[in-house]
Design an enzyme around this catalytic site. Structure first.
Site, short mmCIF file in Angstrom:
data_model
loop_
_atom_site.label_atom_id
_atom_site.label_comp_id
_atom_site.label_asym_id
_atom_site.label_seq_id
_atom_site.Cartn_x
_atom_site.Cartn_y
_atom_site.Cartn_z
N ASP A 89 0.78 -1.24 -0.05
CA ASP A 89 0.07 0.12 -0.10
C ASP A 89 0.67 1.35 0.06
O ASP A 89 1.59 1.58 1.14
CB ASP A 89 -0.83 0.01 1.03
CG ASP A 89 -1.94 -1.04 1.10
OD1 ASP A 89 -1.81 -2.06 0.53
OD2 ASP A 89 -3.03 -0.89 1.71
N LYS A 151 -6.96 3.49 -3.28
CA LYS A 151 -6.97 3.62 -1.72
C LYS A 151 -7.41 4.99 -1.32
O LYS A 151 -6.64 5.97 -1.66
CB LYS A 151 -6.22 2.82 -0.91
CG LYS A 151 -6.37 3.12 0.64
CD LYS A 151 -5.34 2.15 1.14
CE LYS A 151 -5.19 2.14 2.62
NZ LYS A 151 -4.01 1.51 3.08
N LYS A 180 -10.19 0.55 -2.47
CA LYS A 180 -9.96 0.10 -0.83
C LYS A 180 -10.52 1.38 -0.29
O LYS A 180 -9.95 2.67 -0.58
CB LYS A 180 -8.68 -0.24 -0.65
CG LYS A 180 -8.53 -0.55 0.79
CD LYS A 180 -7.16 -0.98 1.40
CE LYS A 180 -7.05 -1.02 2.82
NZ LYS A 180 -5.52 -1.71 2.98
#
Length: 213
Positions: A89, A151, A180
């Site tokens: 991430d 995300k 996400k």
């Protein structure tokens, strides 16, 4: 829907101890969460603790500001994958994005994706700092660079995920890339709202409470 299949069980606070990481991994196995999300120094420990389970290990890079240099982010990604991370991430460089240095933003994402190969790459936009136009640019850069997810948030900015931002992100990305939602999601009702909107993963430190009977 089985909520546990969407949850990245997250512990990213600066003072997280090994014992807290062990508890994170234990509860992730017990509840069959999709993944744990940890800082890089905990990747090896989390991988050992989750051996034999289906729970993935996600590690953050350039966290939480996104302002480290590209070579540093690339090194982090390479190191954490070697140590057992299944997913990365990354925080994109928010300053570059806001300055419209889109080629530089896209090239950085692409270089990190190239480094980790078939591992999953999620690009954290930190939407609380961005205009709608900037969110669109970020989503398009992530898609063009070959990332797997966009995300919403680190959870360390001035705000987290919002239904409005996620709806807009979904409008932009369609089925080209997954989403996400992360940051401030603390209950099952809210998590399910995001999933119904098309979110594929929920980042939260409240996963256990969400799946409690």
């Amino acid at each position: 829907m089985r909520l546990e299949n969407y949850i990245d069980h997250t512990l990213l606070k600066a003072d997280a101890t090994d014992s807290e990481i062990k508890e994170l991994c234990l509860t992730a196995k017990q509840h069959r969460f999709y993944a744990v999300c940890v800082n890089g120094c905990h990747v090896s420990l989390a991988k050992r603790l989750l051996e034999g389970s289906k729970v993935k290990v996600a590690a953050v890079i350039g966290f939480p500001l996104g302002a480290t240099s590209t070579p540093v982010k690339v090194f982090e990604a390479s190191e954490y994958v070697q140590n057992g991370a299944d997913e990365i991430d990354m925080v994109l460089n928010i300053g570059w994005l806001r300055a419209r240095q889109m080629t530089t933003v896209q090239d950085e994402i692409a270089e990190i994706k190239k480094t980790i190969g078939q591992k999953i790459l999620k690009v954290i936009l930190e939407t609380c700092y961005l205009t709608k136009e900037e969110i669109k640019w970020a989503c398009e850069a992530a898609i063009a660079a070959g990332a797997d997810f966009v995300k919403t948030s680190t959870g360390f900015g001035t705000g987290g995920a919002t239904l409005e931002d996620v709806a807009y992100m979904h409008e932009i990305v369609g089925n080209r890339i997954k989403i996400k939602a992360s940051g401030g999601i603390k209950d099952a009702k809210t998590a399910r709202e995001y999933i119904k909107m098309g979110v594929s993963r929920i980042g939260t430190s409240s996963g256990v409470a969400m799946v409690a009977p």
